[in-house]
Motif scaffolding. Structure first.
Motif, PDB file in Angstrom:
ATOM      1  N   LYS A   1       0.837  -1.191   0.000  1.00  0.00           N
ATOM      2  CA  LYS A   1       0.000   0.000   0.000  1.00  0.00           C
ATOM      3  C   LYS A   1       0.881   1.254   0.000  1.00  0.00           C
ATOM      4  O   LYS A   1       1.795   1.378   0.792  1.00  0.00           O
ATOM      5  N   ASP A   2       0.581   2.196  -0.894  1.00  0.00           N
ATOM      6  CA  ASP A   2       1.348   3.426  -0.987  1.00  0.00           C
ATOM      7  C   ASP A   2       0.848   4.481  -0.007  1.00  0.00           C
ATOM      8  O   ASP A   2       1.599   5.371   0.377  1.00  0.00           O
ATOM      9  N   SER A   3      -0.411   4.405   0.367  1.00  0.00           N
ATOM     10  CA  SER A   3      -0.969   5.419   1.252  1.00  0.00           C
ATOM     11  C   SER A   3      -1.768   4.759   2.375  1.00  0.00           C
ATOM     12  O   SER A   3      -2.207   3.626   2.256  1.00  0.00           O
ATOM     13  N   VAL A   4      -1.917   5.513   3.446  1.00  0.00           N
ATOM     14  CA  VAL A   4      -2.572   4.995   4.646  1.00  0.00           C
ATOM     15  C   VAL A   4      -3.708   5.947   5.040  1.00  0.00           C
ATOM     16  O   VAL A   4      -3.571   7.163   4.934  1.00  0.00           O
ATOM     17  N   ASP A   5      -4.817   5.370   5.476  1.00  0.00           N
ATOM     18  CA  ASP A   5      -5.936   6.152   5.989  1.00  0.00           C
ATOM     19  C   ASP A   5      -5.918   6.081   7.514  1.00  0.00           C
ATOM     20  O   ASP A   5      -5.671   5.027   8.088  1.00  0.00           O
ATOM     21  N   VAL A   6      -6.182   7.203   8.163  1.00  0.00           N
ATOM     22  CA  VAL A   6      -6.230   7.266   9.624  1.00  0.00           C
ATOM     23  C   VAL A   6      -7.697   7.298  10.036  1.00  0.00           C
ATOM     24  O   VAL A   6      -8.432   8.208   9.670  1.00  0.00           O
TER      25      VAL A   6
ATOM     26  N   ILE B   1     -13.227  16.561  24.076  1.00  0.00           N
ATOM     27  CA  ILE B   1     -12.894  17.927  23.657  1.00  0.00           C
ATOM     28  C   ILE B   1     -11.461  17.991  23.138  1.00  0.00           C
ATOM     29  O   ILE B   1     -11.179  18.637  22.123  1.00  0.00           O
ATOM     30  N   LYS B   2     -10.540  17.303  23.808  1.00  0.00           N
ATOM     31  CA  LYS B   2      -9.150  17.277  23.345  1.00  0.00           C
ATOM     32  C   LYS B   2      -9.054  16.600  21.977  1.00  0.00           C
ATOM     33  O   LYS B   2      -8.293  17.021  21.113  1.00  0.00           O
ATOM     34  N   VAL B   3      -9.826  15.561  21.785  1.00  0.00           N
ATOM     35  CA  VAL B   3      -9.821  14.849  20.509  1.00  0.00           C
ATOM     36  C   VAL B   3     -10.389  15.742  19.405  1.00  0.00           C
ATOM     37  O   VAL B   3      -9.848  15.798  18.300  1.00  0.00           O
ATOM     38  N   ILE B   4     -11.455  16.464  19.709  1.00  0.00           N
ATOM     39  CA  ILE B   4     -12.041  17.384  18.723  1.00  0.00           C
ATOM     40  C   ILE B   4     -11.007  18.434  18.322  1.00  0.00           C
ATOM     41  O   ILE B   4     -10.843  18.739  17.138  1.00  0.00           O
TER      42      ILE B   4
ATOM     43  N   ASP C   1       3.509  10.111   8.059  1.00  0.00           N
ATOM     44  CA  ASP C   1       2.505  11.128   8.416  1.00  0.00           C
ATOM     45  C   ASP C   1       1.328  10.503   9.155  1.00  0.00           C
ATOM     46  O   ASP C   1       0.793  11.087  10.094  1.00  0.00           O
ATOM     47  N   ALA C   2       0.918   9.314   8.721  1.00  0.00           N
ATOM     48  CA  ALA C   2      -0.200   8.626   9.369  1.00  0.00           C
ATOM     49  C   ALA C   2       0.157   8.255  10.810  1.00  0.00           C
ATOM     50  O   ALA C   2      -0.663   8.439  11.723  1.00  0.00           O
ATOM     51  N   ASN C   3       1.378   7.763  11.026  1.00  0.00           N
ATOM     52  CA  ASN C   3       1.801   7.415  12.384  1.00  0.00           C
ATOM     53  C   ASN C   3       1.904   8.659  13.265  1.00  0.00           C
ATOM     54  O   ASN C   3       1.580   8.613  14.452  1.00  0.00           O
ATOM     55  N   ASP C   4       2.355   9.772  12.676  1.00  0.00           N
ATOM     56  CA  ASP C   4       2.443  11.029  13.418  1.00  0.00           C
ATOM     57  C   ASP C   4       1.051  11.497  13.854  1.00  0.00           C
ATOM     58  O   ASP C   4       0.837  11.867  15.014  1.00  0.00           O
ATOM     59  N   LEU C   5       0.085  11.466  12.921  1.00  0.00           N
ATOM     60  CA  LEU C   5      -1.285  11.857  13.241  1.00  0.00           C
ATOM     61  C   LEU C   5      -1.891  10.908  14.274  1.00  0.00           C
ATOM     62  O   LEU C   5      -2.573  11.331  15.203  1.00  0.00           O
ATOM     63  N   LYS C   6      -1.614   9.626  14.117  1.00  0.00           N
ATOM     64  CA  LYS C   6      -2.132   8.639  15.064  1.00  0.00           C
ATOM     65  C   LYS C   6      -1.616   8.933  16.472  1.00  0.00           C
ATOM     66  O   LYS C   6      -2.392   8.918  17.430  1.00  0.00           O
ATOM     67  N   SER C   7      -0.340   9.247  16.599  1.00  0.00           N
ATOM     68  CA  SER C   7       0.212   9.523  17.928  1.00  0.00           C
ATOM     69  C   SER C   7      -0.396  10.791  18.528  1.00  0.00           C
ATOM     70  O   SER C   7      -0.651  10.854  19.730  1.00  0.00           O
ATOM     71  N   LYS C   8      -0.668  11.819  17.700  1.00  0.00           N
ATOM     72  CA  LYS C   8      -1.295  13.048  18.200  1.00  0.00           C
ATOM     73  C   LYS C   8      -2.712  12.775  18.705  1.00  0.00           C
ATOM     74  O   LYS C   8      -3.112  13.270  19.760  1.00  0.00           O
ATOM     75  N   LEU C   9      -3.468  11.988  17.936  1.00  0.00           N
ATOM     76  CA  LEU C   9      -4.838  11.686  18.344  1.00  0.00           C
ATOM     77  C   LEU C   9      -4.868  10.798  19.584  1.00  0.00           C
ATOM     78  O   LEU C   9      -5.705  10.983  20.468  1.00  0.00           O
TER      79      LEU C   9
ATOM     80  N   ALA D   1      -4.296  12.713  22.672  1.00  0.00           N
ATOM     81  CA  ALA D   1      -5.493  13.437  23.093  1.00  0.00           C
ATOM     82  C   ALA D   1      -6.515  12.511  23.744  1.00  0.00           C
ATOM     83  O   ALA D   1      -7.497  12.976  24.313  1.00  0.00           O
ATOM     84  N   GLY D   2      -6.311  11.181  23.641  1.00  0.00           N
ATOM     85  CA  GLY D   2      -7.198  10.229  24.300  1.00  0.00           C
ATOM     86  C   GLY D   2      -8.035   9.375  23.361  1.00  0.00           C
ATOM     87  O   GLY D   2      -8.863   8.599  23.808  1.00  0.00           O
ATOM     88  N   ALA D   3      -7.820   9.509  22.050  1.00  0.00           N
ATOM     89  CA  ALA D   3      -8.615   8.757  21.082  1.00  0.00           C
ATOM     90  C   ALA D   3      -8.021   7.378  20.814  1.00  0.00           C
ATOM     91  O   ALA D   3      -6.839   7.130  21.079  1.00  0.00           O
ATOM     92  N   THR D   4      -8.860   6.490  20.291  1.00  0.00           N
ATOM     93  CA  THR D   4      -8.410   5.201  19.789  1.00  0.00           C
ATOM     94  C   THR D   4      -8.397   5.304  18.269  1.00  0.00           C
ATOM     95  O   THR D   4      -9.407   5.682  17.660  1.00  0.00           O
TER      96      THR D   4
END
Length: 121
Positions: free
Chosen positions: A52-57, A67-70, A103-111, A114-117
């Protein structure tokens, strides 16, 4: 009534992402079609097609600190407050599509901070 393509395009430019998603669903229902891209069958020995060339978060759950997740979703996507809240409330939902793995792993770690799964697809 004449079909005014330019007026329709101008209206679409002003619509929010959620409004556009609702429009696509309504068109699919009305005409019995699907907006999903057709999937081509990959060859049995074709390893490049399987990679896979791209990943969906995907936001699986908002968690306790909604609220933190939003806020994190809003920062990551550039959506407005209402659209970000609707996306979080509608979990599971895709936050961003077509990201590189880093980028997907970076976004995943930020979310997740914030407390999201979050899951990567």
């Amino acid at each position: 009534m004449a079909f005014d393509k330019d007026a329709i395009i101008a209206s679409l430019k002003e619509a929010s992402i959620l409004d556009l998603a609702d429009l696509v669903k309504a068109i699919e229902d009305e005409f019995g079609v699907s907006a999903a891209a057709p999937v081509a069958a990959a060859g049995a020995g074709d390893d490049q097609a399987a990679k896979k060339d791209s990943v969906d978060v995907e936001l699986t759950e908002s968690g306790q600190a909604k609220i933190k997740v939003i806020k994190a979703v809003r920062d990551a996507t550039g959506l407005g407050l209402k659209e970000s809240k609707d996306l979080v409330d509608g979990a599971p939902s895709v936050v961003k599509e077509g990201l590189s793995e880093d980028d997907a792993n970076d976004l995943k770690s930020k979310l997740e901070a914030a407390g999201a799964t979050v899951t990567l697809k």
